[in-house]
Design a protein around this motif. Structure first.
Motif, short mmCIF file in Angstrom:
data_model
loop_
_atom_site.label_atom_id
_atom_site.label_comp_id
_atom_site.label_asym_id
_atom_site.label_seq_id
_atom_site.Cartn_x
_atom_site.Cartn_y
_atom_site.Cartn_z
N LEU A 235 19.52 -18.57 11.21
CA LEU A 235 18.22 -18.11 10.73
C LEU A 235 17.77 -16.94 11.61
O LEU A 235 17.79 -17.02 12.83
N THR A 236 17.35 -15.86 10.97
CA THR A 236 16.89 -14.69 11.71
C THR A 236 15.42 -14.44 11.38
O THR A 236 15.10 -14.09 10.23
N PRO A 237 14.51 -14.63 12.34
CA PRO A 237 13.10 -14.31 12.06
C PRO A 237 12.92 -12.82 11.79
O PRO A 237 13.58 -11.98 12.41
N ILE A 397 18.36 -15.64 5.95
CA ILE A 397 19.51 -16.53 6.06
C ILE A 397 20.72 -15.82 5.47
O ILE A 397 20.66 -15.29 4.37
N GLN A 398 21.81 -15.80 6.20
CA GLN A 398 23.07 -15.23 5.72
C GLN A 398 24.08 -16.35 5.69
O GLN A 398 24.31 -17.03 6.69
N THR A 399 24.68 -16.60 4.53
CA THR A 399 25.57 -17.73 4.40
C THR A 399 26.65 -17.45 3.37
O THR A 399 26.49 -16.58 2.51
N SER A 400 27.73 -18.16 3.44
CA SER A 400 28.78 -18.06 2.42
C SER A 400 28.81 -19.31 1.55
O SER A 400 29.73 -19.51 0.76
N ASN A 439 29.39 -13.34 0.84
CA ASN A 439 28.17 -13.62 1.57
C ASN A 439 26.97 -13.52 0.66
O ASN A 439 26.89 -12.61 -0.17
N VAL A 440 26.08 -14.46 0.81
CA VAL A 440 24.79 -14.41 0.14
C VAL A 440 23.71 -14.41 1.23
O VAL A 440 23.74 -15.25 2.12
N GLY A 441 22.83 -13.42 1.15
CA GLY A 441 21.70 -13.39 2.07
C GLY A 441 20.42 -13.51 1.31
O GLY A 441 20.27 -12.97 0.22
N PHE A 442 19.48 -14.28 1.86
CA PHE A 442 18.18 -14.36 1.19
C PHE A 442 17.09 -14.47 2.24
O PHE A 442 17.26 -15.03 3.32
#
Length: 448
Positions: A235-237, A397-400, A439-442
């Protein structure tokens, strides 16, 4: 509750149905002589520093294709599609978990179509696809006519002018109560203006429909998705420094009380020598008369006004003019005063917590264009203030692991992560990268 599943397959269909004898072009990410090499999408709800509330959320999709025959390479003059591979053509991207059952993911107009070609050398073709909101936004709507002067009616008229039918869009019922009587010249200007007034956003979701929804919900929201720490990456603020407001000002209108306004007016009144009694119909219920203006139409004024008096009746005003004249004159009479049941413009101003007080700080001003009382206006101001404050505390959030089912405006429940991050969020931006990696980032905005 919807679920997530891992990496997807994609398919693109380029529409050539308008050309006799040509079939649509189809390519997938599955192995073959023509395949999709990369897919990238970006969609966000337009949270800008200058106007963080209410925007048109148009999206883009970038696709790169490899084809052993360079079939959709615009530089290949031997292609069956030669001469037809131009911007403006429709394209739709589909997604599938199993490579067999496909659902729509993104669709719109190709705005950029590039490739290089030499005999014997195959190259990648790249496409930029923009959703229909971009095309709608460029429409000239200055001549669009609609009835029922509301924001909902105005948007429906714009969509109809574009060629859509009622099942192609969903407009929140709250826009039926927002007055809107005149379209601006460009559709994009009108749509953004309506979104601002309604504190709403507009987007095209994966089902292909246009949705218009309020950003600030009065009722508690229910999560569309649920994620735990096992489902997501770091998680990136996000500190949205561009949102630099220190106050919120709400302008609103109140009913009742007294209001100063024009209460009677009449032109081409003949004034004769002596006593003149002129009866004017009242435009409102009179509380008191504050002034009478008599304007002579001709340059030469009367030699003398001996006296001007006035009295108010139930529905009229009598103005008596005692004039000394050589000849009859014509004039205009305007009567101003206080009326009962009028409207007044008021404002509520509140401070934003944790805000800068320096020279760069600004007041976010919102004209509600609505009749309300001070309590309702203050409640609205506090809700807007809370939303702007939350804009400063978004997380990315960056996730696969997350499927592109997730869209802007969806709600997500984060749980089992930490006391700081657990809670209900609204998705404010989504990006997809499909290629050598997936990658999906949201970006999430906490709402409770």
């Amino acid at each position: 509750m919807s679920t997530f599943f891992e990496a997807e397959n994609f398919k693109i269909v380029i529409d050539f149905s308008d050309v006799t004898g040509l079939s649509d072009y189809v390519a997938t990410t599955l192995p073959g002589e023509q395949y999709i090499q990369t897919v990238n999408t970006e969609t966000n709800d337009g949270n800008r520093g200058d106007n963080p509330l209410g925007n048109m959320c148009s999206g883009r999709c970038y696709v790169s294709l490899f084809d052993n025959d360079d079939t959709v390479n615009p530089m290949n003059e031997l292609s069956v599609y030669a001469g037809y591979m131009t911007p403006g053509r429709k394209a739709t991207v589909y997604k599938s978990a199993d490579g067999e059952n496909w659902t729509r993911y993104f669709g719109g107009i190709i705005t950029n179509w590039q490739g290089s070609f030499k005999d014997g050398l195959h190259n990648v073709t790249t496409l930029t696809i923009e959703d229909d909101l971009n095309s709608i936004g460029m429409m000239d709507v200055s001549n669009v006519v609609y009835t029922g002067a509301t924001a909902a009616a105005a948007l429906a008229a714009i969509f109809t002018a574009y060629g859509l039918i009622s099942s192609d869009y969903v407009i929140d019922s709250s826009l039926n109560s927002i007055p809107y009587s005149q379209l601006k010249s460009l559709a994009r200007q009108t749509i953004n203006d309506i979104c601002y007034r309604a504190l709403a956003y507009i987007q095209i979701k994966q089902d292909g429909k246009i949705y218009v929804k309020p950003l600030i919900q009065a009722a508690p929201q229910v999560a569309d998705y649920e994620l735990t720490g096992n489902d997501i990456g770091p998680l990136t603020p996000i500190n949205t420094s561009a949102v630099n407001f220190n106050k919120v000002k709400i302008t609103y209108t109140t009913e009742g009380g007294l209001a100063y306004q024009l209460i009677a007016s009449q032109t081409d009144i003949e004034i004769l020598n002596g006593i003149n009694n002129i009866v004017l119909d009242s435009l409102a219920k009179i509380y008191s008369i504050e002034g009478v203006s008599v304007t002579i139409d001709e340059e030469d004024a009367p030699q003398e006004y001996n006296d001007i008096t006035y009295t108010a009746g139930d529905n009229n005003i009598t103005v008596t003019i005692d004039a000394t004249l050589d000849n009859a004159k014509t004039c205009r009479i305007d009567v101003y005063g206080l009326v009962e049941g009028g409207t007044q413009t008021k404002a509520v101003i509140i401070d934003l917590p944790n805000s800068s007080t320096g020279s760069q700080a600004e007041t976010f001003e919102y004209n509600s264009n609505s009749i309300m009382n001070q309590t309702t206006a203050t409640t609205l101001a506090n809700r807007i203030a809370a939303y702007i404050e939350d804009l400063r505390k978004q997380i990315k959030i960056q996730t696969s692991f997350a499927t592109p089912d997730l869209e802007v405006s969806d709600t997500v429940e984060l749980s089992g992560i930490s006391a700081t991050y657990d809670g209900l969020y609204r998705v404010s931006a989504v990006s997809l990268e499909y290629g050598e990696t997936y990658n999906v980032g949201f970006t999430l905005l906490k709402i409770s």
